[in-house]
Design an enzyme around this catalytic site. Structure first.
Site, short mmCIF file in Angstrom:
data_model
loop_
_atom_site.label_atom_id
_atom_site.label_comp_id
_atom_site.label_asym_id
_atom_site.label_seq_id
_atom_site.Cartn_x
_atom_site.Cartn_y
_atom_site.Cartn_z
N GLU A 68 -36.23 -14.08 -22.83
CA GLU A 68 -36.79 -15.35 -23.31
C GLU A 68 -36.15 -15.64 -24.66
O GLU A 68 -35.54 -14.75 -25.27
CB GLU A 68 -38.31 -15.23 -23.45
N TRP A 94 -30.92 -17.12 -20.51
CA TRP A 94 -29.77 -16.32 -20.04
C TRP A 94 -29.92 -15.88 -18.58
O TRP A 94 -29.52 -14.78 -18.23
CB TRP A 94 -29.53 -15.06 -20.90
N ARG A 118 9.17 -6.72 -18.91
CA ARG A 118 9.44 -7.32 -20.22
C ARG A 118 10.48 -6.50 -20.99
O ARG A 118 10.25 -5.32 -21.26
CB ARG A 118 8.13 -7.39 -21.02
N GLN A 152 -2.71 -7.15 -26.43
CA GLN A 152 -1.75 -6.73 -27.45
C GLN A 152 -0.41 -6.36 -26.82
O GLN A 152 0.65 -6.73 -27.33
CB GLN A 152 -2.33 -5.54 -28.24
N HIS A 169 0.82 -7.48 -24.15
CA HIS A 169 1.48 -8.69 -23.63
C HIS A 169 2.05 -9.54 -24.78
O HIS A 169 2.71 -10.56 -24.51
CB HIS A 169 0.49 -9.56 -22.85
N GLY A 170 1.75 -9.17 -26.02
CA GLY A 170 2.23 -9.96 -27.16
C GLY A 170 1.72 -11.39 -27.09
O GLY A 170 0.61 -11.64 -26.61
N GLU A 173 -27.89 -7.00 -19.53
CA GLU A 173 -28.69 -5.86 -19.02
C GLU A 173 -28.87 -4.78 -20.09
O GLU A 173 -28.85 -3.58 -19.81
CB GLU A 173 -28.10 -5.28 -17.74
N GLU A 230 -26.39 -1.38 -28.13
CA GLU A 230 -27.36 -0.81 -29.07
C GLU A 230 -28.61 -0.34 -28.30
O GLU A 230 -29.17 0.72 -28.60
CB GLU A 230 -27.75 -1.86 -30.13
N1 COS Z 1 -38.49 3.46 -15.92
C1 COS Z 1 -39.83 3.44 -15.75
N2 COS Z 1 -40.70 3.16 -16.76
C2 COS Z 1 -40.18 2.93 -17.97
C3 COS Z 1 -38.78 2.94 -18.21
C4 COS Z 1 -37.93 3.24 -17.13
N3 COS Z 1 -36.60 3.28 -17.28
N4 COS Z 1 -38.56 2.66 -19.51
C5 COS Z 1 -39.77 2.48 -20.07
N5 COS Z 1 -40.74 2.65 -19.14
C6 COS Z 1 -42.19 2.55 -19.33
C7 COS Z 1 -42.64 3.48 -20.45
O1 COS Z 1 -42.91 4.77 -19.94
C8 COS Z 1 -43.90 2.80 -20.93
O2 COS Z 1 -44.96 3.11 -20.05
P1 COS Z 1 -46.49 3.29 -20.60
O3 COS Z 1 -46.94 1.94 -21.01
O4 COS Z 1 -47.23 3.81 -19.42
O5 COS Z 1 -46.42 4.25 -21.75
C9 COS Z 1 -43.58 1.33 -20.75
O6 COS Z 1 -42.51 1.24 -19.78
C10 COS Z 1 -43.11 0.66 -22.01
O7 COS Z 1 -41.98 1.36 -22.47
P2 COS Z 1 -41.63 1.46 -24.01
O8 COS Z 1 -42.90 1.66 -24.80
O9 COS Z 1 -40.53 2.44 -24.17
O10 COS Z 1 -41.09 -0.03 -24.29
P3 COS Z 1 -40.44 -0.62 -25.61
O11 COS Z 1 -40.99 -1.96 -25.83
O12 COS Z 1 -40.51 0.37 -26.74
O13 COS Z 1 -38.85 -0.81 -25.30
C11 COS Z 1 -36.72 -0.93 -24.28
C12 COS Z 1 -38.17 -0.43 -24.23
C13 COS Z 1 -36.21 -1.31 -25.65
C14 COS Z 1 -35.88 0.20 -23.74
C15 COS Z 1 -36.68 -2.17 -23.35
O14 COS Z 1 -37.40 -3.25 -23.94
C16 COS Z 1 -35.30 -2.61 -22.97
O15 COS Z 1 -34.67 -2.01 -22.11
N6 COS Z 1 -34.82 -3.71 -23.60
C17 COS Z 1 -33.60 -4.34 -23.19
C18 COS Z 1 -33.90 -5.39 -22.17
C19 COS Z 1 -32.72 -5.74 -21.38
O16 COS Z 1 -31.98 -4.90 -20.90
N7 COS Z 1 -32.54 -7.04 -21.18
C20 COS Z 1 -31.45 -7.53 -20.45
C21 COS Z 1 -31.85 -8.67 -19.62
S1 COS Z 1 -32.15 -8.26 -18.01
S2 COS Z 1 -30.67 -9.03 -17.09
#
Ligand code: COS
Length: 386
Positions: free
Chosen positions: A129, A158, A271, A339, A341-342, A366, A370
Site C-alpha cells: 500500500e 505496485w 568487436r 560496460q 559493450h562500451g 517481493e 534490505e
Molecule cells: N512464514 C510463516 N509465518 C511467518 C513468516 C513466514 N515466512 N514470517 C513471519 N511469519 C509470522 C510470524 O511468525 C508472526 O506470527 P505471530 O503473530 O504468530 O507471532 C507473524 O507472521 C508476524 O511476523 P513478524 O512479527 O515477524 O512481522 P513484522 O511486521 O516484524 O515483519 C517482515 C515481517 C518485515 C519480514 C515482512 O513485513 C516482510 O516480509 N516485508 C516485506 C514485504 C514484501 O516482501 N513486500 C513485497 C510485496 S509482495 S509482491
C-alpha cells in the site's frame, strides 16, 4: 545447467522446451514490447496453450502439477527471453494463484484456478500500500463484515497485473484491535465487484510492458465466501507465499543475467580493437570469468533453496539468501555487460541496457535486499535482536 543439483529428466526437458519456444516466439518481440509498453497478452495465449500459465498448479485445477523447481525453470527461461513476460506470468501464477491453491476452499479453487490456467482470466496479488511497503503489517485497507459481504475500503500499490487482472488476492485489516499482523485477512476480489477501480499503469524504468498499477476500493462489496483462509491469518499466509516467491524472483533475475552474459560473449568475440577481438584482452576475459562465476554461485543457491523448500522445509533463510545473492549478482552482471559493450551498450541498438533496467526490479520486488537481510538475520539471531 546446474547439474550439481538433483534435476530430473523432466526438469531438463521442460527447460529445453521453454527455451526453444521462448527463443523463437517471445525473445524476438521483447525489445518492441519494451519500447511500446504493450502488455504481452499475445504471449500469454501461446503460453496457455503449452500449459505454462499453471506449471505449479495441481492438475485437478487445470495446471501442470509440477514442483517449485519446474516453476523456477519456467520463469527463468521466460525472463531470459522477455522479462516483462516473465514477471507477468510470475505475478499471475505464483502470486495470484498459489495463495488460492494453498489456502482456498475446493469451491474457490474450482471457480478461479482452471480459468487462470487456461488464460481466460489473469490473476494478481495485492499486498503493498502507499504506506505499507517493506512494513507489510502496516496495512490500512479495511474490511468490515456486513451480513453476507465484507465492505472493503482502501488501496493497493505496485500491483503487477493489477490493471488487467480479472481476479486479485488482496489483504485487508478485519480486526483493528489485534496486534498489527494478526488483524489482517485475505480476500479474493474480482474486477467486476462494485467499488473496485484499477489505477493507471505506472511508467517504470524497466519491465515496461508489464502492467503495474494501483488499485482502489471504495465500499467494495466482497461476498463473505471470498474470504481466503481463516480471518486474521492473511498476513502469515502472505508470508508463506513470499518464501517460495522470493526464490522465483531469484530465478527471474538469473534468466535476465544469463541473457546479458550470452549477449556479451557474442559481442566481445566480434568487436575488434587494437587489431584483435576484445575477447583476446585479458581484462575482458577476467571480467567475463567473474560474471559467469557469480551467476553460477547464485544459480546453485537458488535451485538449492527451491529443492529444500519443495522437500517440505519452510526454508525462509535460504529463500531470502537466494533472492539476495541472485538479484544483486544479476544486476551487477547486467551492468558489467553494458560496460563491456562500451558506447554501444548504452544505446537501444543492443539489448543489454534493457536487461539492466529490467533486472533492477528484482532487488526491490517481493521484499527489497534490505528485507532479505532482515529475514536472514532474524533466522540467525532471533527477532528480538534485530
Ligand atoms: N512464514 C510463516 N509465518 C511467518 C513468516 C513466514 N515466512 N514470517 C513471519 N511469519 C509470522 C510470524 O511468525 C508472526 O506470527 P505471530 O503473530 O504468530 O507471532 C507473524 O507472521 C508476524 O511476523 P513478524 O512479527 O515477524 O512481522 P513484522 O511486521 O516484524 O515483519 C517482515 C515481517 C518485515 C519480514 C515482512 O513485513 C516482510 O516480509 N516485508 C516485506 C514485504 C514484501 O516482501 N513486500 C513485497 C510485496 S509482495 S509482491
Amino acid at each position: 545447467m546446474a547439474d550439481a543439483l538433483p534435476f530430473t529428466d523432466e526438469h531438463h526437458l521442460l527447460r529445453e522446451m521453454i527455451h526453444g519456444y521462448a527463443s523463437e516466439h517471445i525473445a524476438p518481440k521483447a525489445a518492441e514490447l519494451d519500447a511500446t509498453k504493450e502488455f504481452p497478452r499475445e504471449h500469454l495465449a501461446g503460453l496457455a496453450e503449452l500449459g505454462l500459465l499453471g506449471v505449479p498448479i495441481p492438475e485437478e485445477y487445470g495446471g501442470m502439477g509440477a514442483d517449485l523447481v519446474s516453476y523456477c525453470i519456467t520463469i527463468e527461461e521466460l525472463s531470459r527471453a522477455c522479462a516483462s513476460t516473465g514477471i507477468t506470468v510470475l505475478a499471475h501464477c505464483g502470486l495470484g494463484m498459489i495463495p488460492i491453491v494453498n489456502f482456498g476452499t475446493h469451491e474457490q479453487k474450482m471457480k478461479y484456478l482452471p480459468k487462470c490456467c487456461n488464460g481466460e482470466w489473469i490473476a494478481a496479488f495485492g499486498l503493498s500500500e502507499p504506506t505499507a511497503g517493506s512494513d507489510a503489517a502496516a496495512t490500512k485497507t479495511r474490511a468490515v463484515r456486513d451480513g453476507d459481504y465484507y465492505i472493503v475500503n482502501g488501496s493497493k500499490m505496485w500491483t503487477t497485473n493489477g490493471g488487467v487482472a480479472d481476479v486479485i488476492v488482496i489483504t485487508a485489516r478485519t480486526d483493528p484491535d489485534s496486534k498489527r499482523s494478526r488483524g489482517i485477512s485475505s480476500f479474493i476480489v474480482e474486477k467486476g465487484f462494485e467499488g473496485f477501480e484499477p489505477g493507471k499503469k505506472e511508467d517504470k524504468l524497466g519491465l515496461r510492458a508489464s502492467m503495474t498499477s494501483q488499485l482502489f476500493f471504495e465500499d467494495m462489496k466482497v461476498p463473505a465466501e471470498n474470504l481466503l483462509g481463516a480471518e486474521g491469518e492473511g498476513f502469515k499466509n502472505f508470508m508463506r507465499t513470499l518464501d517460495p516467491g522470493r526464490v522465483v524472483i531469484a530465478a527471474m533475475a538469473l534468466g535476465i543475467a544469463k541473457a546479458a552474459l550470452a549477449a556479451t560473449v557474442e559481442y566481445v568475440r566480434q568487436r575488434e580493437q587494437f587489431g584483435k577481438p576484445i575477447s583476446k584482452q585479458q581484462t575482458v576475459q577476467f571480467r567475463l570469468a567473474d560474471m559467469a562465476t557469480r551467476l553460477r554461485a547464485a544459480e546453485l543457491l537458488t535451485y538449492a533453496a527451491a529443492f529444500r523448500y519443495q522437500m517440505g522445509d519452510r526454508a525462509s533463510d535460504d529463500c531470502a539468501m537466494s533472492k539476495l545473492i541472485a538479484t544483486e549478482a544479476s544486476t551487477w552482471v547486467c551492468e558489467e555487460a553494458i560496460q563491456l559493450h562500451g558506447g554501444y551498450g548504452y544505446t537501444r541498438d543492443f539489448p543489454v541496457e534493457r536487461y539492466w533496467r529490467d533486472v533492477k526490479l528484482c532487488e526491490i520486488g517481493e521484499g527489497t535486499s534490505e528485507i532479505q537481510r532482515l529475514v536472514i538475520a532474524r533466522e540467525l539471531i532471533g527477532k528480538e535482536w534485530v
